[in-house]
Scaffold this active site. Structure first.
Site, short mmCIF file in Angstrom:
data_model
loop_
_atom_site.label_atom_id
_atom_site.label_comp_id
_atom_site.label_asym_id
_atom_site.label_seq_id
_atom_site.Cartn_x
_atom_site.Cartn_y
_atom_site.Cartn_z
N SER A 126 0.84 -1.20 0.00
CA SER A 126 0.00 0.00 0.00
C SER A 126 0.88 1.24 0.00
CB SER A 126 -0.84 -0.05 1.28
OG SER A 126 -1.25 1.23 1.66
N TYR A 151 -1.93 -0.51 10.61
CA TYR A 151 -2.16 -1.12 9.29
C TYR A 151 -0.98 -0.85 8.36
CZ TYR A 151 -3.53 -1.22 4.42
OH TYR A 151 -3.52 -1.46 3.07
N LYS A 155 2.11 -3.34 6.44
CA LYS A 155 2.50 -3.40 5.03
C LYS A 155 4.00 -3.10 4.88
CE LYS A 155 -1.38 -4.74 3.48
NZ LYS A 155 -1.52 -6.10 2.93
N1 UFG Z 1 -12.93 11.52 2.67
C1 UFG Z 1 -13.91 12.46 2.94
N2 UFG Z 1 -15.08 12.03 3.46
C2 UFG Z 1 -15.34 10.71 3.72
C3 UFG Z 1 -14.34 9.75 3.43
C4 UFG Z 1 -13.13 10.18 2.91
O1 UFG Z 1 -13.70 13.65 2.73
O2 UFG Z 1 -16.42 10.40 4.21
C5 UFG Z 1 -11.65 11.98 2.12
C6 UFG Z 1 -10.48 11.67 3.02
O3 UFG Z 1 -10.29 12.68 3.96
C7 UFG Z 1 -9.36 11.58 2.00
C8 UFG Z 1 -10.02 11.06 0.74
O4 UFG Z 1 -11.42 11.28 0.92
O5 UFG Z 1 -8.87 12.85 1.74
C9 UFG Z 1 -9.81 9.58 0.53
O6 UFG Z 1 -10.13 8.89 1.72
P1 UFG Z 1 -10.27 7.31 1.78
O7 UFG Z 1 -10.66 6.96 3.18
O8 UFG Z 1 -11.13 6.83 0.67
O9 UFG Z 1 -8.80 6.81 1.44
P2 UFG Z 1 -7.42 7.10 2.20
O10 UFG Z 1 -6.58 7.83 1.22
O11 UFG Z 1 -7.58 7.68 3.54
O12 UFG Z 1 -6.96 5.61 2.50
C10 UFG Z 1 -6.48 4.83 1.49
C11 UFG Z 1 -6.78 3.35 1.77
C12 UFG Z 1 -5.95 2.82 2.90
C13 UFG Z 1 -4.52 3.22 2.73
C14 UFG Z 1 -4.38 4.70 2.56
C15 UFG Z 1 -2.98 5.16 2.33
O13 UFG Z 1 -8.16 3.18 2.06
O14 UFG Z 1 -6.07 1.43 2.94
O15 UFG Z 1 -5.12 5.07 1.41
O16 UFG Z 1 -2.86 6.53 2.59
F1 UFG Z 1 -3.77 2.86 3.79
#
Ligand code: UFG
Length: 341
Positions: A126, A151, A155
């Site tokens: 990841s 998590y 990885k």
């Molecule tokens: N976001 C919102 N509202 C929500 C959900 C997400 O604004 O309800 C935003 C988050 O703040 C972020 C973006 O959308 O800026 C993406 O969020 P995600 O939760 O979809 O994804 P992440 O980038 O946080 O997480 C992903 C994977 C993880 C991994 C991570 C690495 O889901 O498994 O990338 O940074 F570890």
């Protein structure tokens, strides 16, 4: 030729099985314990591909049960190890669960890989291994910072375990693939992500809000130092990710000179903000989404996107789908999922 897919009923695992069954003559052996998935996924795969798959309900942290799969299938030539817990916030709350599950399952798979001399391994990693970053886009040579969650640690340590293990086994090879943000669904609309509880990730949150399962989407933070103030990510279509696994395994199988262990980013190289993702969804679904800009979420980095030159060079992989197609397929899947309930 048999390929073992762990986490075969999961989101990326199931799309990879479809890609394999549609584009190769490999036979799939799938393993899952349905801790975050369901056996029903296999019916969906069978419907899409018209092919039957062999599968086991096994917890890979149990070595003797894991070994049974290898004992009963002596002709496996490759393993794609997807199976793992993957929620960042849950890992912060339950670190031992994450270390136990993600690391013991990997170690058991590697023990069996060595014992049964399975030449090829693809390990799911990841972009979270990079931690917080100063420079974008991220290349594989970017030094790894301290991970932000248990998590992400599993990885980072997982890659190291694979590296140390492959080094001492002259006949074995591996590729670790660092996924950025996999989203979207199969173009048929018949397979996609099934969040078991309330989703944490952006795209399922968007589609569930649009369909009415959730009331409103909160955009986490509008005051970041980005073009529109919201966080930037590298969203990549799950079918492009699936295709990369097939290409990676084909390389390991056919190219005798391929390195022992390569680590490769899987992202599109395009940074998309949360608001841009929402607007892409609104465009393809032809409806307004109910959202508001709220507070920042703990642990979010402002921006991350990949340099994907290495995947292009080593695997011949070029992502095919853009954010509109990711949103379109995710929306089609959400609507189909809703019809069935
Ligand atoms: N976001 C919102 N509202 C929500 C959900 C997400 O604004 O309800 C935003 C988050 O703040 C972020 C973006 O959308 O800026 C993406 O969020 P995600 O939760 O979809 O994804 P992440 O980038 O946080 O997480 C992903 C994977 C993880 C991994 C991570 C690495 O889901 O498994 O990338 O940074 F570890």
């Amino acid at each position: 030729m048999k390929i073992l897919i762990t986490g075969g009923a999961g989101y990326i695992g199931s799309h990879t099985i479809i890609e394999i069954l549609e584009n190769t003559n490999w036979e799939v052996i799938a393993v899952d314990n349905y801790s975050n998935s369901s056996e029903k996924t296999y019916r969906r795969i069978e419907k899409i591909t018209g092919k039957k798959i062999n599968y086991y309900n096994i917890d890979l942290t149990n070595l003797s049960l894991t070994e049974k799969v290898f004992y009963e299938n002596k002709d496996i030539i490759g393993i794609i190890h997807f199976a793992a817990f993957k929620s960042v916030p849950e890992s912060v709350e339950k670190p031992l669960l994450y270390y136990h599950n993600n690391l013991n399952s990997l170690i058991n798979i590697l023990k069996c890989q060595a014992k049964y001399n399975i030449p090829n391994l693809i390990f799911s990693s990841s972009c979270s291994v990079y931690g917080n970053l100063d420079e974008l886009p991220v290349t594989e040579n970017t030094p790894l910072n301290t991970p932000e969650s248990p998590y992400a640690y599993t990885k980072q340590i997982g890659e190291k375990i694979v590296d140390d293990f492959i080094k001492i086994n002259p006949t074995l090879k591996a590729i670790s693939l660092r996924y950025f943000n996999p989203v979207g669904a199969h173009k048929s609309g018949l397979n996609g992500e099934v969040p078991i509880a309330r989703p944490n990730n952006l795209v399922p949150y968007i589609t569930q809000t649009a369909i009415g399962k959730l009331e409103q989407l909160t955009v986490f933070g509008g005051d970041y130092a980005t073009n529109d103030g919201t966080c930037i990510r590298d969203y990549v279509h799950v079918c492009d990710i699936a295709a990369a696994h097939v290409q990676a395994l084909q390389k390991l199988i056919s190219d005798k000179n391929f390195p022992k262990h390569s680590i490769i980013n899987l992202g599109t190289g395009v940074g998309v903000s949360v608001l841009e993702a929402i607007h892409a969804f609104e465009k393809v679904s032809n409806q307004k989404l109910n959202y508001f800009i709220g507070n920042r979420r703990d642990g979010d980095v402002a921006a991350i996107y990949a340099n994907n030159d290495l995947a292009k060079k080593m695997l011949g992989w070029t992502p095919k789908y853009d954010i509109d197609e990711m949103m379109n397929s995710a929306w089609l899947w959400e609507q189909n999922l809703n019809k069935k309930q």
